[in-house]
Design a protein around this motif. Structure first.
Motif, PDB file in Angstrom:
ATOM      1  N   GLY A   1      53.107 -34.734  -4.658  1.00 31.46           N
ATOM      2  CA  GLY A   1      52.333 -35.809  -4.809  1.00 31.46           C
ATOM      3  C   GLY A   1      53.131 -37.105  -5.067  1.00 31.46           C
TER       4      GLY A   1
ATOM      5  N   TYR B   1      47.187 -28.796  -1.486  1.00 31.29           N
ATOM      6  CA  TYR B   1      46.015 -28.697  -0.927  1.00 31.29           C
ATOM      7  C   TYR B   1      46.079 -28.767   0.442  1.00 31.29           C
TER       8      TYR B   1
ATOM      9  N   ASN C   1      46.996 -27.320  -7.634  1.00 31.60           N
ATOM     10  CA  ASN C   1      45.594 -27.541  -8.486  1.00 31.60           C
ATOM     11  C   ASN C   1      44.742 -26.641  -8.155  1.00 31.60           C
TER      12      ASN C   1
ATOM     13  N   SER D   1      52.138 -28.364  -6.069  1.00 33.89           N
ATOM     14  CA  SER D   1      51.641 -29.335  -6.613  1.00 33.89           C
ATOM     15  C   SER D   1      50.073 -29.898  -5.582  1.00 33.89           C
ATOM     16  N   TYR D   2      50.444 -31.293  -5.354  1.00 32.96           N
ATOM     17  CA  TYR D   2      49.672 -32.277  -4.860  1.00 32.96           C
ATOM     18  C   TYR D   2      50.118 -31.006  -3.802  1.00 32.96           C
TER      19      TYR D   2
ATOM     20  N   THR E   1      39.763 -36.012  -1.216  1.00 32.81           N
ATOM     21  CA  THR E   1      39.896 -35.470  -0.989  1.00 32.81           C
ATOM     22  C   THR E   1      40.054 -34.191  -2.332  1.00 32.81           C
TER      23      THR E   1
ATOM     24  N   LEU F   1      49.056 -34.741  -9.877  1.00 34.38           N
ATOM     25  CA  LEU F   1      49.838 -33.508  -9.155  1.00 34.38           C
ATOM     26  C   LEU F   1      50.809 -34.147  -8.631  1.00 34.38           C
ATOM     27  N   CYS F   2      51.666 -34.824  -9.314  1.00 33.40           N
ATOM     28  CA  CYS F   2      52.909 -34.694  -8.752  1.00 33.40           C
ATOM     29  C   CYS F   2      54.057 -34.443  -9.677  1.00 33.40           C
TER      30      CYS F   2
ATOM     31  N   ILE G   1      42.039 -40.531  -3.528  1.00 36.96           N
ATOM     32  CA  ILE G   1      41.721 -38.793  -4.342  1.00 36.96           C
ATOM     33  C   ILE G   1      40.505 -38.420  -4.576  1.00 36.96           C
TER      34      ILE G   1
END
Length: 391
Positions: free
Chosen positions: A54, A131, A153, A127-128, A193, A12-13, A190
């Motif tokens: 990320g 979260y 995500n 992306s990341y 996570t 996710l980066c 991850i």
């Protein structure tokens, strides 16, 4: 040589280096055994916090800060998570599990509190970073006034998918552990996570705009469809969410279509502001100007050196190497003083087994630009390969 790359992904980066004209305040905030770097564009009212993907630091947002600041007049906050950018990392803590998503959100909370921004806030993430937006909104439901999620995500990495990704990174992990602590700990934690975030949701009373890319960054049809389906389900199952597909954009949607993202952030922000009408008027003025400028930029780009270079590499990506060579040949005809054009043509010639002609092109690239590192590296590699064949 390809001048720029399409966004690439590591869990996710994406990586983007851009510059900004916005004046910012840089500060390192002590959050306990390490420091987090924040950049703040001064303003009034509810602040907007940007969370990068990320592997990225806060500088990825620089290109859109100016217009957002002018439209909203809001304080804008970007920051580098521990181990990225100029933020440090707690080297005394050797337990990998203590460097995960919970540690990241606690760093952010401490930093915002020390800076005086632990009240109402609007969140933007990529992306990341999604979260962090989801987690912050779930922990502070009364403070978050709106969220913009950019190709984040939504449960994609559940059901064993994250294990598939990690299985491809065994050779990279030792290198990250040595040279890139932030990426290493992100990878090491991850799975935990993903487990934590599978149970976290943005409260239904908070308005959300959810972007999904129009140009897939994933490789297989199964992966692409799963990513899109996760976004469709997220929008369908949450009445507070507005879904937008960003056509002709890759993973970094604000890079591919800045005005789309900027006006969406402005819309979310206006909904929570007492100056709603004024912000909407500023956003409309910006959108009109940006749309017209975009057309001018497209006209300037069409058939330019960069346009032909991009077209050629798109053909190479499709393994249409002979067609690519013809495009690059046209480029050197139209731009005979461009070192990069000769470099690109040389690459296509190598792919079509025209090594001697390729060598000529790389030499011409160096003649035009003695600092052409890529051309020098390729010629050196060709020379070594030739020497090996002789032996």
């Amino acid at each position: 040589m390809k001048k720029y790359l399409l966004p690439t992904l590591f869990i996710l980066c994406s990586f983007f280096k851009v510059q900004s004209q916005t004046k910012t305040i840089d500060t390192l905030v002590d959050v306990g055994n390490h420091k987090i770097h924040f950049k703040i564009v001064p303003g009034k009212g509810t602040p907007v916090l940007f969370d990068a993907g990320g592997g990225n630091d806060g500088s990825v947002w620089n290109s859109i800060l100016d217009p957002i600041s002018k439209i909203t007049n809001a304080p804008l906050i970007t920051y580098d998570r521990a181990g990225f950018g100029t933020s440090t990392i707690d080297t005394l803590q050797t337990d990998e599990s203590k460097h995960g998503i919970i540690s990241s959100i606690e760093d952010l909370e401490i930093g915002l509190k020390k800076l005086g921004y632990d009240k109402d806030i609007v969140l933007v993430s990529h992306s990341y970073g999604g979260y962090l937006s989801k987690l912050y909104a779930s922990r502070h439901p009364k403070l978050v006034k709106g969220v913009v999620l950019i190709d984040v995500n939504h449960n994609y990495y559940e059901d064993g998918y994250i294990e598939k990704v990690l299985a491809t990174q065994d050779k990279l992990i030792p290198q990250w552990k040595k040279n890139n602590k932030g990426t290493y700990y992100m990878s090491a934690t991850i799975q935990e996570t993903v487990r934590i975030m599978s149970k976290v949701k943005i409260p239904q009373h908070i308005p959300v705009i959810d972007f999904v890319n129009g140009i897939p960054f994933l490789k297989t049809t199964e992966e692409i469809e799963r990513w899109k389906e996760c976004h469709r389900n997220y929008v369908a199952n949450n009445s507070n969410v507005t879904g937008i597909t960003a056509h002709d954009c890759g993973h970094g949607i604000w890079v591919g279509n800045p005005s789309l993202v900027i006006t969406s952030i402005s819309k979310i922000y206006a909904g929570s502001s007492k100056q709603k009408a004024e912000i909407q008027e500023h956003a409309l003025e910006y959108a009109l100007t940006a749309n017209n400028q975009e057309k001018a930029d497209v006209l300037a780009f069409n058939n330019s050196e960069d346009d032909l270079n991009t077209w050629g590499y798109e053909l190479l990506r499709k393994n249409e190497n002979h067609k690519a060579a013809e495009v690059f040949k046209l480029n050197i005809t139209l731009n005979p003083q461009s070192s990069n054009a000769y470099d690109s043509y040389g690459e296509a010639l190598l792919k079509t087994d025209q090594k001697q002609e390729a060598i000529k092109m790389y030499k011409k690239a160096i003649e035009l630009n003695p600092e052409s590192a890529n051309a020098k590296e390729v010629l050196e590699r060709i020379s070594k390969d030739s020497a090996k064949q002789l032996h």
